[in-house]
Design an enzyme around this catalytic site. Structure first.
Site, short mmCIF file in Angstrom:
data_model
loop_
_atom_site.label_atom_id
_atom_site.label_comp_id
_atom_site.label_asym_id
_atom_site.label_seq_id
_atom_site.Cartn_x
_atom_site.Cartn_y
_atom_site.Cartn_z
N ASP A 178 -16.75 0.09 -0.24
CA ASP A 178 -15.44 -0.33 -0.77
C ASP A 178 -14.44 -0.58 0.37
OD1 ASP A 178 -15.85 2.60 -0.62
OD2 ASP A 178 -13.71 2.70 -1.08
N LYS A 185 0.86 -1.19 0.00
CA LYS A 185 0.00 0.00 0.00
C LYS A 185 0.90 1.24 0.00
CE LYS A 185 -3.94 2.10 2.39
NZ LYS A 185 -4.99 1.92 3.39
P1 AMP Z 1 -10.18 5.31 1.05
O1 AMP Z 1 -11.10 6.38 1.50
O2 AMP Z 1 -8.79 5.38 1.64
O3 AMP Z 1 -10.77 3.95 1.20
O4 AMP Z 1 -9.94 5.55 -0.51
C1 AMP Z 1 -10.97 5.66 -1.45
C2 AMP Z 1 -10.42 5.50 -2.84
O5 AMP Z 1 -9.41 6.49 -3.10
C3 AMP Z 1 -9.75 4.17 -3.12
O6 AMP Z 1 -10.01 3.82 -4.43
C4 AMP Z 1 -8.29 4.48 -2.92
O7 AMP Z 1 -7.45 3.57 -3.59
C5 AMP Z 1 -8.19 5.88 -3.48
N1 AMP Z 1 -7.06 6.65 -2.92
C6 AMP Z 1 -6.94 7.15 -1.66
N2 AMP Z 1 -5.77 7.80 -1.53
C7 AMP Z 1 -5.14 7.72 -2.71
C8 AMP Z 1 -3.88 8.19 -3.22
N3 AMP Z 1 -3.03 8.89 -2.47
N4 AMP Z 1 -3.57 7.90 -4.50
C9 AMP Z 1 -4.40 7.21 -5.29
N5 AMP Z 1 -5.59 6.75 -4.88
C10 AMP Z 1 -5.95 6.99 -3.61
MG MG Z 2 -10.45 2.17 0.91
#
Ligand code: AMP
Ligand code: MG
Length: 490
Positions: free
Chosen positions: A258, A119
């Site tokens: 998700d 990650k």
């Molecule tokens: P999360 O709220 O962390 O579950 O993220 C929601 C979505 O945003 C998921 O598809 C993650 O993979 C994407 N995401 C979060 N942070 C990043 C980042 N720094 N770069 C690329 N995708 C991100």
């Molecule tokens: Mg997530």
């Protein structure tokens, strides 16, 4: 321990299985390594469970691999496609924007496989506007909390190691980037199903369900009820995990579909928080203005999410089968929660009249803002002659009334105070990962000192026994703990 290296033991199960599909389940991608990598922490206990020796885990080859440098390895790494509902609204395609799966590690001769995923190792086909990175701060939080949850006996993704280096990521300010190696039986989320269901692709929904059954529930392969069993399993394991969250005062913070594991494990540690003072209204995510994911809402949100998942099974099951699965949630959640709470207060079994005893206690704790973890740990010492736990309350008269009923209830079972204390101490942790503890480890780590990460990893792995070297974490949080603010920016 295994004679073969991690690289030699890595399978490409998911990759090979879905590569030949007509639908896009993943996108192949190579990690972008961290510049000048170094270790923040290695989790030797988890490595041992995976058959990786401490020497191999801490080797230079492993550092290279775990910081995203696959130069000398032939690995089919990929990021998975998924969609999801975020804060109750359909968000469309999301996917692993900053997570890259290396493959599955086989354990000994068994058929057990564990996904290894990096990650924060750079952009993927699903990064959208993100940089694919994770900052050191949030990675330490995820690293420690995964292991803290495991230490508490709660289903969770695990954390094998954490690396950092010269690579930076821009958030509110420029920060050090880090790569976490996340380990899980499955990284498949409710959102993986939603991705195909809402794209009107029932064939892919079936392929995904078949894959899960083949990998995790091979006994069901020929069972005509296999899809029912899969959905039912998800309902039941989710209910159990949420009951455990509520019992230890864990607030996830971003229960989007998700971020819900198909195996019911806790996944995606972002702005999570453990309760200090008991407060059912607690919202740990500062971006959650409506309190959708507040502590008390978690059980019903999990059911909301299960409904979203169940909708995706409409091509595999009849409506009444889906309803039948979902109907089991409430019973399972309540029976698990009640049993755990009864055990927390030292009862051998839950009886219907105990609901009043437990509810009254929680009402008093909320009113007097009693520290959740400390109270239950102190209650282990409670007896007719030792009622020092009374000091946690402002309204002591009310506590005395409760204690009288509690003593009567204890007298109705055959357990000595000593026996009760022993069993209560096995379910009431002395340590949970309070925000301020993670913050102390982060501040030291940002200056290059990882000793606090190590200390927390050790105590949280075994939070039910006293660790003399961590005495400072056995009391109430300091006043500055209130000023810590966590949001999704990580
Ligand atoms: P999360 O709220 O962390 O579950 O993220 C929601 C979505 O945003 C998921 O598809 C993650 O993979 C994407 N995401 C979060 N942070 C990043 C980042 N720094 N770069 C690329 N995708 C991100
Ligand atoms: Mg997530």
């Amino acid at each position: 321990m295994n004679n073969k290296s991690i690289q030699q033991r890595l399978k490409c199960h998911f990759y090979s299985h879905f590569k030949v599909s007509d639908s896009t389940f993943f996108s192949a991608v190579s990690p972008q390594p961290i510049d000048s990598p170094s270790w923040v922490s290695t989790n030797v206990d988890l490595a041992e469970m995976l058959g990786i020796s401490a020497d191999e885990l801490t080797s230079d080859e492993c550092l290279q691999l775990m910081s995203g440098d696959l130069t000398h390895n032939d690995i089919n790494s990929f990021s998975a496609a998924y969609s999801g509902h975020q804060f109750g609204v359909w968000a469309g395609q999301l996917g692993d924007g900053r997570a890259i799966t290396l493959g599955e590690l086989s354990i000994g001769d068994s058929e057990e496989l564990w996904d290894l995923q990096l990650k924060g190792a750079g952009t993927t086909a699903y990064s959208r506007f993100g940089d694919g990175r994770a900052v050191l701060r949030s990675s330490i939080r995820e690293y420690l909390c995964s292991e803290a949850m495991h230490g508490l006996g709660i289903g969770t993704t695990r954390a094998l190691c954490l690396t950092t280096g010269k690579t930076t990521a821009v958030r509110e300010q420029v920060e050090s980037a880090a790569v976490l190696c996340r380990v899980a039986k499955s990284h498949i989320r409710f959102g993986n199903f939603e991705h195909f269901h809402y794209a009107n692709n029932p064939k892919a929904v079936k392929e995904l369900a078949d894959y899960l059954i083949q990998r995790h529930f091979s006994d069901w392969t020929d069972n005509p009820k296999r899809y029912y069993l899969l959905l039912e399993n998800c309902v039941l394991t989710t209910a159990r995990t949420i009951a455990q969250w509520q019992s230890v005062g864990f607030c996830h913070g971003v229960m989007n579909t998700d971020n819900m594991s198909i195996l019911g494990d806790t996944i995606d540690y972002g702005p999570f928080g453990f309760l200090d003072a008991y407060n059912p209204e607690f919202i740990c995510n500062h971006s959650d203005h409506q309190g959708r994911y507040s502590f008390k809402n978690q059980p019903s949100i999990a059911l909301w999410n299960l409904n979203a998942l169940a909708t995706c099974f409409s091509s595999l099951l009849d409506t009444h089968e889906i309803t039948d699965c979902l109907k089991q949630y409430e019973n399972e959640y309540l029976s698990q929660y009640r049993t755990i709470m009864a055990t927390k207060i030292g009862l051998l079994e839950y009886q219907p009249k105990d609901e009043h005893l437990i509810n009254q206690l929680l009402i008093m704790m909320a009113k007097d803002q009693v520290d959740y973890t400390l109270f239950f740990r102190k209650l282990c010492d409670f007896s007719a002659t030792n009622q020092t736990v009374r000091d946690y309350f402002i309204d002591r008269d009310q506590f005395d009334i409760w204690a009288k009923g509690y003593l009567q209830r204890l007298a109705a079972q055959t357990l000595s105070d000593k026996q009760r204390k022993q069993s209560m101490q096995q379910i009431n942790p002395l340590y949970v990962l309070r925000n301020y503890m993670a913050q102390m480890a982060i501040e030291a780590a940002e200056k290059g000192d990882y000793s606090e990460v190590e200390l927390l990893l050790n105590i949280l792995n075994n939070p039910y026994i006293a660790h003399p070297e961590a005495k400072k974490y056995e009391g109430l949080p300091p006043d500055w703990a209130n000023t810590i603010s966590v949001s999704c920016s990580s």
